[in-house]
Design an enzyme around this catalytic site. Structure first.
Site, mmCIF file in Angstrom:
data_model
loop_
_atom_site.group_PDB
_atom_site.id
_atom_site.type_symbol
_atom_site.label_atom_id
_atom_site.label_comp_id
_atom_site.label_asym_id
_atom_site.label_seq_id
_atom_site.Cartn_x
_atom_site.Cartn_y
_atom_site.Cartn_z
ATOM 1 N N ILE A 21 22.046 5.866 46.838
ATOM 2 C CA ILE A 21 23.164 4.954 47.117
ATOM 3 C C ILE A 21 23.993 5.461 48.290
ATOM 4 O O ILE A 21 24.397 4.680 49.167
ATOM 5 C CB ILE A 21 24.037 4.792 45.845
ATOM 6 C CG1 ILE A 21 23.245 4.089 44.740
ATOM 7 C CG2 ILE A 21 25.325 4.018 46.162
ATOM 8 C CD1 ILE A 21 23.915 4.113 43.361
ATOM 9 N N ASP A 71 29.387 21.174 48.817
ATOM 10 C CA ASP A 71 29.174 21.187 47.370
ATOM 11 C C ASP A 71 30.452 20.604 46.778
ATOM 12 O O ASP A 71 31.494 21.252 46.795
ATOM 13 C CB ASP A 71 28.942 22.612 46.860
ATOM 14 C CG ASP A 71 28.795 22.661 45.340
ATOM 15 O OD1 ASP A 71 28.993 21.606 44.678
ATOM 16 O OD2 ASP A 71 28.511 23.747 44.810
ATOM 17 N N TYR A 179 26.858 12.319 30.783
ATOM 18 C CA TYR A 179 26.967 11.378 31.903
ATOM 19 C C TYR A 179 28.022 10.311 31.605
ATOM 20 O O TYR A 179 28.881 9.996 32.443
ATOM 21 C CB TYR A 179 25.598 10.732 32.141
ATOM 22 C CG TYR A 179 25.520 9.859 33.366
ATOM 23 C CD1 TYR A 179 25.437 10.408 34.644
ATOM 24 C CD2 TYR A 179 25.521 8.464 33.253
ATOM 25 C CE1 TYR A 179 25.358 9.603 35.773
ATOM 26 C CE2 TYR A 179 25.439 7.659 34.375
ATOM 27 C CZ TYR A 179 25.361 8.227 35.631
ATOM 28 O OH TYR A 179 25.281 7.426 36.749
ATOM 29 N N LYS A 183 31.506 9.453 33.644
ATOM 30 C CA LYS A 183 31.707 8.174 34.335
ATOM 31 C C LYS A 183 32.883 7.385 33.745
ATOM 32 O O LYS A 183 33.524 6.604 34.455
ATOM 33 C CB LYS A 183 30.418 7.349 34.313
ATOM 34 C CG LYS A 183 29.292 7.976 35.138
ATOM 35 C CD LYS A 183 29.647 8.082 36.622
ATOM 36 C CE LYS A 183 28.525 8.625 37.471
ATOM 37 N NZ LYS A 183 28.856 8.745 38.893
ATOM 38 N N VAL A 212 19.946 1.525 39.411
ATOM 39 C CA VAL A 212 19.743 1.278 40.848
ATOM 40 C C VAL A 212 18.502 2.071 41.247
ATOM 41 O O VAL A 212 18.364 3.252 40.881
ATOM 42 C CB VAL A 212 20.946 1.774 41.677
ATOM 43 C CG1 VAL A 212 20.775 1.369 43.145
ATOM 44 C CG2 VAL A 212 22.266 1.240 41.115
ATOM 45 N N THR A 214 16.748 4.383 42.951
ATOM 46 C CA THR A 214 16.987 5.538 43.833
ATOM 47 C C THR A 214 16.149 6.716 43.315
ATOM 48 O O THR A 214 15.590 6.640 42.220
ATOM 49 C CB THR A 214 18.471 5.975 43.781
ATOM 50 O OG1 THR A 214 18.708 6.533 42.483
ATOM 51 C CG2 THR A 214 19.423 4.824 44.050
HETATM 52 N N1 LIG Z 1 20.555 5.369 40.406
HETATM 53 C C1 LIG Z 1 21.172 4.760 39.404
HETATM 54 O O1 LIG Z 1 20.543 4.115 38.556
HETATM 55 C C2 LIG Z 1 22.687 4.833 39.305
HETATM 56 C C3 LIG Z 1 23.339 3.896 38.503
HETATM 57 C C4 LIG Z 1 24.713 3.933 38.382
HETATM 58 C C5 LIG Z 1 25.425 4.894 39.059
HETATM 59 N N2 LIG Z 1 24.790 5.826 39.831
HETATM 60 C C6 LIG Z 1 25.608 6.821 40.498
HETATM 61 O O2 LIG Z 1 25.435 6.700 41.888
HETATM 62 C C7 LIG Z 1 25.680 7.963 42.519
HETATM 63 C C8 LIG Z 1 24.513 8.265 43.457
HETATM 64 O O3 LIG Z 1 23.335 8.302 42.681
HETATM 65 P P1 LIG Z 1 21.888 8.065 43.322
HETATM 66 O O4 LIG Z 1 21.129 7.250 42.363
HETATM 67 O O5 LIG Z 1 22.016 7.655 44.721
HETATM 68 O O6 LIG Z 1 21.323 9.557 43.199
HETATM 69 P P2 LIG Z 1 20.468 10.467 44.187
HETATM 70 O O7 LIG Z 1 20.024 11.598 43.345
HETATM 71 O O8 LIG Z 1 19.467 9.652 44.915
HETATM 72 O O9 LIG Z 1 21.572 10.978 45.241
HETATM 73 C C9 LIG Z 1 22.602 11.812 44.852
HETATM 74 C C10 LIG Z 1 22.958 12.705 46.014
HETATM 75 O O10 LIG Z 1 24.068 13.532 45.605
HETATM 76 C C11 LIG Z 1 23.835 14.837 46.113
HETATM 77 N N3 LIG Z 1 24.562 15.809 45.303
HETATM 78 C C12 LIG Z 1 24.328 16.159 44.009
HETATM 79 N N4 LIG Z 1 25.171 17.123 43.642
HETATM 80 C C13 LIG Z 1 25.969 17.395 44.716
HETATM 81 C C14 LIG Z 1 27.027 18.295 44.961
HETATM 82 N N5 LIG Z 1 27.450 19.165 44.019
HETATM 83 N N6 LIG Z 1 27.622 18.285 46.175
HETATM 84 C C15 LIG Z 1 27.202 17.432 47.151
HETATM 85 N N7 LIG Z 1 26.180 16.576 46.986
HETATM 86 C C16 LIG Z 1 25.567 16.555 45.782
HETATM 87 C C17 LIG Z 1 22.327 15.020 46.014
HETATM 88 O O11 LIG Z 1 21.870 16.074 46.875
HETATM 89 C C18 LIG Z 1 21.826 13.657 46.428
HETATM 90 O O12 LIG Z 1 21.598 13.578 47.822
HETATM 91 C C19 LIG Z 1 25.827 8.979 41.388
HETATM 92 O O13 LIG Z 1 27.211 9.219 41.186
HETATM 93 C C20 LIG Z 1 25.244 8.255 40.191
HETATM 94 O O14 LIG Z 1 25.801 8.683 38.975
HETATM 95 C C21 LIG Z 1 23.429 5.807 39.980
#
Ligand SMILES: NC(=O)c1ccc[n+]([C@@H]2O[C@H](COP(=O)([O-])OP(=O)(O)OC[C@H]3O[C@@H](n4cnc5c(N)ncnc54)[C@H](O)[C@@H]3O)[C@@H](O)[C@H]2O)c1
Length: 279
Positions: A21, A71, A179, A183, A212, A214
């Site tokens: 995302i 981080d 989680y 959230k 989503v 990803t």
């Molecule tokens: N994919 C889904 O189904 C979904 C649904 C609802 C919400 N979300 C939320 O969307 C957000 C992004 O998720 P995504 O699906 O794109 O995941 P993803 O794993 O594809 O991307 C997450 C990114 O965050 C980075 N990250 C993790 N820990 C970190 C830290 N301590 N410092 C800096 N960067 C860090 C990772 O390196 C990665 O690039 C998250 O907060 C997740 O909870 C995802």
């Protein structure tokens, strides 16, 4: 300009920008017309690659993109990211907090791993708090952006912050206590920060998608193979959201069209959590 371009200028800072995302949202900001974009992630190589790729989508002739290693669970690292952004571009107009970890160890509450619980809160909620605190400190010192339309000129405020929540910000599901707790807390943070920052005219909202597609979702599919069927059964559209659907909504929330939207947490689930059954 593409028909999607809705920002004329501005500087965006996106965490989690190496993947999923965050990465797609950063690309959408480039396409929407920002002049500066910071790709921040703990995965610095991924952030650098995404920053490079973004140049092909940029619509602003002045566009520049930089990658910053961060981080988010480390307060000093977050402050360095914010300082680097202001040093590079002079201000931060849009701040997107997408860095996060998923439901890494599904377990019912009696068997929940407390180390995982702490780590999830450290990244997803404490990390978001560090970002919101440091970014609002920078935003409150800057001049508001102005917008001129057929009705005249109005202030867009000193910035817009989007925290990426989840449908688990509102509903619970079995085996997701860490989680879901993180959230839900993110909505409290979003509302509190929004009300505290009214006086600075900084808007803070959350977007709350269900599944989503990803790398995070793909990792969940590996852990829980029956998830693909669950998503089809639960989603009225029989699919997860695309990253583009989430990114476009985030850009809209940062645009002049959303200048009256503040302190909200919008569920994006195609109607999955409506009480009415969708056949
Ligand atoms: N994919 C889904 O189904 C979904 C649904 C609802 C919400 N979300 C939320 O969307 C957000 C992004 O998720 P995504 O699906 O794109 O995941 P993803 O794993 O594809 O991307 C997450 C990114 O965050 C980075 N990250 C993790 N820990 C970190 C830290 N301590 N410092 C800096 N960067 C860090 C990772 O390196 C990665 O690039 C998250 O907060 C997740 O909870 C995802």
């Amino acid at each position: 300009m593409s028909s999607k371009t809705i920002l004329n200028d501005g500087v965006a800072l996106v965490t989690g920008a190496a993947s999923g995302i965050g990465r797609e949202t950063a690309f959408a900001f480039a396409e929407a017309g920002v002049r500066g974009l910071v790709f921040a992630d703990i995965n610095d190589q991924g952030a650098r690659e995404a920053a490079e790729e973004s140049k092909q989508y940029a619509k602003n002739g002045q566009y520049r993109a930089v990658a910053v290693k961060v981080d988010v669970s480390d307060e000093a690292s977050v402050q360095s990211m914010v300082d680097a952004t202001v040093k590079e571009f002079g201000r931060i107009d849009y701040s997107i907090n997408s860095a996060g970890i998923g439901n890494v160890n599904p377990a019912l509450t009696p068997d929940a791993d407390l180390e995982v619980f702490s780590r999830t809160l450290e990244t997803n909620i404490k990390g978001t708090m560090f970002c919101v605190r440091a970014v609002t400190r920078a935003m409150k010192e800057q001049e508001p952006l102005m917008h001129t339309s057929r009705h005249g000129t109005r202030s867009l405020g000193r910035g817009s912050i989007i925290n990426v929540g989840s449908v688990n910000s509102y509903v619970a599901a079995p085996g997701m206590v860490s989680y879901t707790t993180s959230k839900h807390a993110l909505i409290g943070l979003t509302k509190s920060a929004a009300i505290d920052c009214l006086k600075y005219h900084i808007r803070i909202n959350a977007v709350c998608p269900s599944w989503v597609d990803t790398p995070m979702m793909q990792a969940s599919l590996k852990r829980v193979p029956q998830l693909a069927q669950i998503i089809k059964a639960v989603s009225p559209l029989k699919r997860a959201a695309t990253v583009e659907e989430v990114a476009d909504y985030i850009v809209f929330l940062c645009s002049p069209s959303a200048s009256y939207i503040n302190g909200t947490g919008l569920i994006m689930d195609a109607g999955a959590t409506l009480t009415a059954h969708v056949a």
